[in-house]
Design an enzyme around this catalytic site. Structure first.
Site, PDB file in Angstrom:
ATOM      1  CG  HIS A 197     101.709  66.457  31.272  1.00 14.41           C
ATOM      2  ND1 HIS A 197     100.402  66.810  30.992  1.00 14.41           N
ATOM      3  CD2 HIS A 197     102.491  67.481  30.815  1.00 14.41           C
ATOM      4  CE1 HIS A 197     100.396  67.995  30.406  1.00 14.41           C
ATOM      5  NE2 HIS A 197     101.644  68.423  30.282  1.00 14.41           N
ATOM      6  CG  ASN A 229      99.747  70.118  27.501  1.00 15.51           C
ATOM      7  OD1 ASN A 229      99.120  69.878  28.537  1.00 15.51           O
ATOM      8  ND2 ASN A 229     100.987  70.566  27.503  1.00 15.51           N
ATOM      9  CB  CYS A 259     101.441  69.915  33.251  1.00 16.62           C
ATOM     10  SG  CYS A 259     101.228  71.238  32.060  1.00 16.62           S
TER      11      CYS A 259
HETATM   12  N1  ACO Z   1     103.019  76.620  13.123  1.00 15.38           N
HETATM   13  C1  ACO Z   1     103.999  76.910  12.274  1.00 15.38           C
HETATM   14  N2  ACO Z   1     105.185  77.393  12.674  1.00 15.38           N
HETATM   15  C2  ACO Z   1     105.372  77.551  13.992  1.00 15.38           C
HETATM   16  C3  ACO Z   1     104.390  77.278  14.925  1.00 15.38           C
HETATM   17  C4  ACO Z   1     103.155  76.791  14.454  1.00 15.38           C
HETATM   18  N3  ACO Z   1     102.145  76.488  15.270  1.00 15.38           N
HETATM   19  N4  ACO Z   1     104.862  77.553  16.165  1.00 15.38           N
HETATM   20  C5  ACO Z   1     106.113  77.990  15.992  1.00 15.38           C
HETATM   21  N5  ACO Z   1     106.416  78.012  14.682  1.00 15.38           N
HETATM   22  C6  ACO Z   1     107.646  78.438  14.036  1.00 15.38           C
HETATM   23  C7  ACO Z   1     108.455  79.377  14.897  1.00 15.38           C
HETATM   24  O1  ACO Z   1     107.979  80.688  14.807  1.00 15.38           O
HETATM   25  C8  ACO Z   1     109.831  79.210  14.303  1.00 15.38           C
HETATM   26  O2  ACO Z   1     109.895  80.005  13.141  1.00 15.38           O
HETATM   27  P1  ACO Z   1     111.237  80.825  12.813  1.00 15.38           P
HETATM   28  O3  ACO Z   1     112.296  79.791  12.668  1.00 15.38           O
HETATM   29  O4  ACO Z   1     110.877  81.523  11.539  1.00 15.38           O
HETATM   30  O5  ACO Z   1     111.456  81.736  13.975  1.00 15.38           O
HETATM   31  C9  ACO Z   1     109.841  77.765  13.846  1.00 15.38           C
HETATM   32  O6  ACO Z   1     108.480  77.318  13.825  1.00 15.38           O
HETATM   33  C10 ACO Z   1     110.624  76.871  14.773  1.00 15.38           C
HETATM   34  O7  ACO Z   1     110.204  77.176  16.083  1.00 15.38           O
HETATM   35  P2  ACO Z   1     110.793  76.415  17.288  1.00 15.38           P
HETATM   36  O8  ACO Z   1     110.329  77.046  18.544  1.00 15.38           O
HETATM   37  O9  ACO Z   1     112.270  76.234  17.072  1.00 15.38           O
HETATM   38  O10 ACO Z   1     110.093  75.006  17.084  1.00 15.38           O
HETATM   39  P3  ACO Z   1     110.338  73.715  17.897  1.00 15.38           P
HETATM   40  O11 ACO Z   1     110.860  72.659  17.013  1.00 15.38           O
HETATM   41  O12 ACO Z   1     111.079  73.954  19.156  1.00 15.38           O
HETATM   42  O13 ACO Z   1     108.849  73.304  18.264  1.00 15.38           O
HETATM   43  C11 ACO Z   1     107.366  73.391  20.125  1.00 15.38           C
HETATM   44  C12 ACO Z   1     108.073  74.185  19.022  1.00 15.38           C
HETATM   45  C13 ACO Z   1     106.432  72.400  19.476  1.00 15.38           C
HETATM   46  C14 ACO Z   1     106.577  74.365  20.980  1.00 15.38           C
HETATM   47  C15 ACO Z   1     108.457  72.678  20.938  1.00 15.38           C
HETATM   48  O14 ACO Z   1     109.449  73.564  21.365  1.00 15.38           O
HETATM   49  C16 ACO Z   1     107.871  71.998  22.118  1.00 15.38           C
HETATM   50  O15 ACO Z   1     107.172  71.036  22.000  1.00 15.38           O
HETATM   51  N6  ACO Z   1     108.179  72.457  23.347  1.00 15.38           N
HETATM   52  C17 ACO Z   1     107.581  71.939  24.528  1.00 15.38           C
HETATM   53  C18 ACO Z   1     106.463  72.830  24.859  1.00 15.38           C
HETATM   54  C19 ACO Z   1     105.321  72.145  25.543  1.00 15.38           C
HETATM   55  O16 ACO Z   1     105.102  70.959  25.471  1.00 15.38           O
HETATM   56  N7  ACO Z   1     104.577  72.960  26.212  1.00 15.38           N
HETATM   57  C20 ACO Z   1     103.406  72.543  26.848  1.00 15.38           C
HETATM   58  C21 ACO Z   1     103.310  73.119  28.195  1.00 15.38           C
HETATM   59  S1  ACO Z   1     104.561  72.492  29.213  1.00 15.38           S
HETATM   60  C22 ACO Z   1     104.197  70.942  29.478  1.00 15.38           C
HETATM   61  O17 ACO Z   1     103.104  70.538  29.311  1.00 15.38           O
HETATM   62  C23 ACO Z   1     105.298  70.066  29.894  1.00 15.38           C
END
Ligand code: ACO
Length: 334
Positions: free
Chosen positions: A261, A291, A114
């Protein structure tokens, strides 16, 4: 000329196909509400059948050339930030060169996930310090939909496709790159990774039904530990922004607009809060395009430019974070 890279044209290309959260509800166990509140993303663009990264990059590049009033033959160098090039060899940049007819350029790709666009801009800036007359195409382009596991709800809701481009040249005014700093930490690579290209060539399939893409990915899709990526992204981008502002003796109040980003709206809000920048000064496209990795910043920059959000003399901040980990920050006088 002092030789700081200034941007004389911007362009972007987004595929026509809009994939909504509602459609994703039919593919994985998710909801519009979950995706919107956790990520800010409502829709993303998905490349069409046979639509390749290099083609999207070339279209964005042509728009940037048109805005700059520069012909492809005048371009000396093409750098593409991408992790989803059509092929490992040749580079995406060489295919862009062919596509637009930039026969006098040399061309290569940058793999910094990214952060690819900002890494490429930094390289262009260094070249321009020695040869300010050069005209350089700096591009970010991705087809992440071809490298996404459409059965993994943790990742498939996040990503989109597209390309953004800039024509840069040396500045003889107080415009362009003011200062920049890049970082990497390979020790953390396992938190966000994508294996080498699948054996079969990914992007040319009938993409009418999105899950069909899966069978072409051969298990080689993006892996991510979302919570850790979130934590590091906010912390490292925050430290990088504060470090650069401190080094340059610039107060955060002097920043007119941050174009980061587009990873996740919550990352961007946390970053803004951490560096004490009002969120109204953060330009976002994440709601519409998701993204798109290296493409996200130049797409946002082009959109901000075409919407008239950028005035001559504005002080901009580009901030990026991605797999590697890689991250960086650029202070830019528009
Ligand atoms: N829909 C519904 N539920 C979901 C989804 C979805 N799409 N994805 C995950 N869940 C569930 C998980 O399975 C988990 O369930 P569980 O508690 O039964 O195990 C629950 O939601 C909570 O999951 P978490 O991982 O704790 O959710 P979090 O609040 O951390 O959000 C997210 C997840 C959105 C991915 C967050 O961690 C995030 O934004 N991280 C940054 C990732 C990112 O931006 N990546 C892009 C590439 S890197 C970059 O560009 C910088």
């Amino acid at each position: 000329m002092t030789g700081n890279a200034k941007i004389i044209g911007t362009g972007s290309y987004l595929p026509e196909r809009i994939l909504t959260n509602k459609e994703l509800e039919k593919i994985v166990d998710t909801s519009d509400e979950w995706v919107t509140t956790r990520t800010g993303i409502r829709t993303r663009r998905i490349a069409g059948a046979g639509e390749k990264t290099s083609q999207m990059a070339a279209r964005a590049a042509q728009k940037a050339l048109d805005m700059a009033g520069v012909s492809a033959r005048e371009i000396d160098m093409i750098i593409v930030g991408t992790i989803t090039a059509d092929m490992i060899m040749p580079s995406c940049a060489c295919l862009v060169q062919k596509e637009i007819g930039a026969e006098n350029a040399f061309a290569f790709d940058i793999s910094a996930a990214c952060s690819g666009f900002v890494y490429a801009l930094e390289i262009a800036d260094r070249y321009l310090k020695n040869a300010p007359e050069m005209k350089i195409l700096v591009i970010g382009a991705e087809t992440l939909s071809a490298r996404t596991d459409w059965q993994d709800r943790n990742t498939c809701v996040l990503f989109g496709d597209g390309a953004g481009a800039c024509v840069v040249t040396g500045s003889n005014e107080e415009r362009g790159v003011v200062a920049s700093q890049l970082y990497s930490d390979g020790r953390l690579w396992q938190l966000l990774s994508l294996d080498t290209m699948p054996r079969r060539y990914c992007p040319v399939v009938d993409y009418e039904t999105i899950p069909d893409r899966n069978s072409f990915c051969d298990g080689s899709a993006i892996n991510m530990v979302g919570k850790d990526v979130f934590k590091y992204a906010v912390r490292e981008m925050g430290d990088a922004v504060e470090g650069l502002l401190h080094r340059e003796g610039i107060k955060v109040e002097e920043i007119d607009l941050m174009i980061p980003h587009q990873a996740n709206i919550r990352i961007l809000k946390s970053l803004a809060e951490r560096v004490n920048l009002p969120f109204e000064k953060v330009y976002t496209t994440i709601q519409k395009y998701g993204n798109s990795s290296a493409a996200s910043l130049p797409i946002a920059l082009d959109e901000a430019n075409r919407e008239g959000c950028l005035k001559n003399g504005d002080l901009l901040l580009f901030s990026v974070f991605g797999g590697g980990f890689t991250w960086g920050v650029v202070l830019f006088r528009w």
